[in-house]
Scaffold this motif. Structure first.
Motif, PDB file in Angstrom:
ATOM      1  N   GLU A   1      -0.278  34.703   4.200  1.00 40.40           N
ATOM      2  CA  GLU A   1      -0.195  33.339   4.729  1.00 40.40           C
ATOM      3  C   GLU A   1      -1.290  33.185   5.775  1.00 40.40           C
ATOM      4  O   GLU A   1      -1.073  33.326   6.974  1.00 40.40           O
ATOM      5  CB  GLU A   1       1.184  33.074   5.345  1.00 40.40           C
ATOM      6  N   ALA A   2      -2.495  32.900   5.296  1.00 43.16           N
ATOM      7  CA  ALA A   2      -3.646  32.816   6.179  1.00 43.16           C
ATOM      8  C   ALA A   2      -4.653  31.817   5.630  1.00 43.16           C
ATOM      9  O   ALA A   2      -4.735  31.601   4.416  1.00 43.16           O
ATOM     10  CB  ALA A   2      -4.306  34.192   6.325  1.00 43.16           C
ATOM     11  N   ASN A   3      -5.397  31.213   6.536  1.00 43.37           N
ATOM     12  CA  ASN A   3      -6.547  30.397   6.164  1.00 43.37           C
ATOM     13  C   ASN A   3      -7.781  31.286   6.212  1.00 43.37           C
ATOM     14  O   ASN A   3      -7.997  31.991   7.206  1.00 43.37           O
ATOM     15  CB  ASN A   3      -6.705  29.217   7.119  1.00 43.37           C
TER      16      ASN A   3
ATOM     17  N   THR B   1      -2.143  26.770   3.065  1.00 41.85           N
ATOM     18  CA  THR B   1      -3.237  27.648   3.458  1.00 41.85           C
ATOM     19  C   THR B   1      -4.436  27.415   2.547  1.00 41.85           C
ATOM     20  O   THR B   1      -4.313  26.945   1.418  1.00 41.85           O
ATOM     21  CB  THR B   1      -2.804  29.120   3.392  1.00 41.85           C
TER      22      THR B   1
ATOM     23  N   SER C   1      -4.670  24.181  12.337  1.00 40.69           N
ATOM     24  CA  SER C   1      -3.475  24.978  12.015  1.00 40.69           C
ATOM     25  C   SER C   1      -3.353  26.161  12.964  1.00 40.69           C
ATOM     26  O   SER C   1      -3.516  27.311  12.558  1.00 40.69           O
ATOM     27  CB  SER C   1      -3.556  25.465  10.562  1.00 40.69           C
TER      28      SER C   1
ATOM     29  N   MET D   1     -10.255  25.209  11.271  1.00 41.19           N
ATOM     30  CA  MET D   1      -8.957  25.733  10.814  1.00 41.19           C
ATOM     31  C   MET D   1      -8.059  26.107  11.984  1.00 41.19           C
ATOM     32  O   MET D   1      -6.852  25.836  11.975  1.00 41.19           O
ATOM     33  CB  MET D   1      -9.178  26.953   9.911  1.00 41.19           C
TER      34      MET D   1
ATOM     35  N   ALA E   1       0.222  21.606  11.742  1.00 43.68           N
ATOM     36  CA  ALA E   1      -0.020  22.799  10.936  1.00 43.68           C
ATOM     37  C   ALA E   1       1.050  22.996   9.870  1.00 43.68           C
ATOM     38  O   ALA E   1       0.764  23.424   8.762  1.00 43.68           O
ATOM     39  CB  ALA E   1      -0.077  24.029  11.843  1.00 43.68           C
TER      40      ALA E   1
ATOM     41  N   ILE F   1      -1.156  29.274  12.027  1.00 39.64           N
ATOM     42  CA  ILE F   1      -1.469  30.055  10.824  1.00 39.64           C
ATOM     43  C   ILE F   1      -2.661  30.967  11.126  1.00 39.64           C
ATOM     44  O   ILE F   1      -3.644  30.542  11.739  1.00 39.64           O
ATOM     45  CB  ILE F   1      -1.798  29.131   9.637  1.00 39.64           C
ATOM     46  N   GLU F   2      -2.582  32.213  10.699  1.00 37.21           N
ATOM     47  CA  GLU F   2      -3.690  33.145  10.931  1.00 37.21           C
ATOM     48  C   GLU F   2      -4.958  32.632  10.254  1.00 37.21           C
ATOM     49  O   GLU F   2      -4.931  32.174   9.112  1.00 37.21           O
ATOM     50  CB  GLU F   2      -3.347  34.524  10.394  1.00 37.21           C
ATOM     51  N   THR F   3      -6.071  32.718  10.965  1.00 38.22           N
ATOM     52  CA  THR F   3      -7.381  32.359  10.417  1.00 38.22           C
ATOM     53  C   THR F   3      -8.218  33.624  10.278  1.00 38.22           C
ATOM     54  O   THR F   3      -8.302  34.431  11.209  1.00 38.22           O
ATOM     55  CB  THR F   3      -8.105  31.352  11.323  1.00 38.22           C
TER      56      THR F   3
END
Length: 225
Positions: A92-94, A13, A42, A38, A8, A45-47
């Motif tokens: 900072e998110a997908n 992102t 990752s 996602m 990740a 990382i927040e999705t």
């Protein structure tokens, strides 16, 4: 759940929309599995899923298949979508946006913000006409943004390679100037079964071919190949 070997920390992102003015082409199915991909690729990382469809099909499916691993937002009009995307661009998110069919203003709003727009389509005449409309929206967004964004990629869904219609559809899409994903999705009952059971298709017993196709497609879309 399927896990991707890519770390990740090495991945930027992503902001991806599944769009097409025509309904029933697989937007929610692909959006749901992009979310799953996602999360697997990752996990740190927040999705976020942004669901623009009043039926909230993707919201329910993602909520069941990725419970506790995803933030779900609903945007029922253009103003809500623009506010959300403006916020998420700086986070900072997908993000995956499932754009409701027919609403051209919603499609335009999404395309003005996302990095990539995935355009699922069938191979019929009505499918290709709707895809032509989507292609124009992509070009409009690029002119407004004054760059080559959003990147666009067409996904052939319910694809039957032996039919002459399939090769004709590829030629028509290429004439629009749109790249076509290498991976296609066949006419698989596994996708509907997975939705009914609230799981991702690669986690569904007995849906091996559907799972392989979707896994390959998600890898291709997320890695930009």
């Amino acid at each position: 759940m399927w896990r991707c070997a890519v770390q990740a920390s090495k991945l930027p992102t992503m902001l991806i929309a599944c769009a097409n003015p025509k309904g029933g082409v697989g937007k929610s199915t692909i959006a749901t599995h992009l979310v799953g991909g996602m999360i697997a690729q990752s996990p740190d990382i927040e999705t976020v899923l942004v669901d623009c469809d009043p039926q909230r099909s993707a919201s329910r499916w993602v909520g069941e298949s990725c419970e506790g691993l995803v933030r779900i937002e609903n945007a029922q009009d253009v103003d809500e979508l623009l506010d959300l995307l403006g916020e998420l661009e700086d986070a900072e998110a997908n993000v995956v946006v499932d754009v409701a069919g027919t609403a051209s203003d919603t499609h335009r709003a999404a395309m003005l913000h996302v990095d990539t727009v995935v355009l699922p389509t069938g191979c019929g005449v009505l499918d290709l006409r709707a895809l032509g409309d989507a292609s124009r929206l992509v070009l409009q967004a690029r002119k407004i943004r004054r760059d080559d964004n959003p990147r666009a990629v067409v996904v052939l869904n319910r694809f039957q390679s032996r039919l002459r219609l399939a090769s004709e559809a590829r030629a028509a899409i290429e004439a629009m100037g749109l790249p076509v994903a290498k991976t296609t999705l066949g006419m698989r009952t596994g996708f509907a079964d997975a939705a009914g059971q609230g799981c991702l298709v690669w986690d569904l017993a007995g849906a091996d071919q559907a799972g392989v196709e979707m896994k390959e497609l998600v890898k291709e879309l997320l890695n930009g190949n």
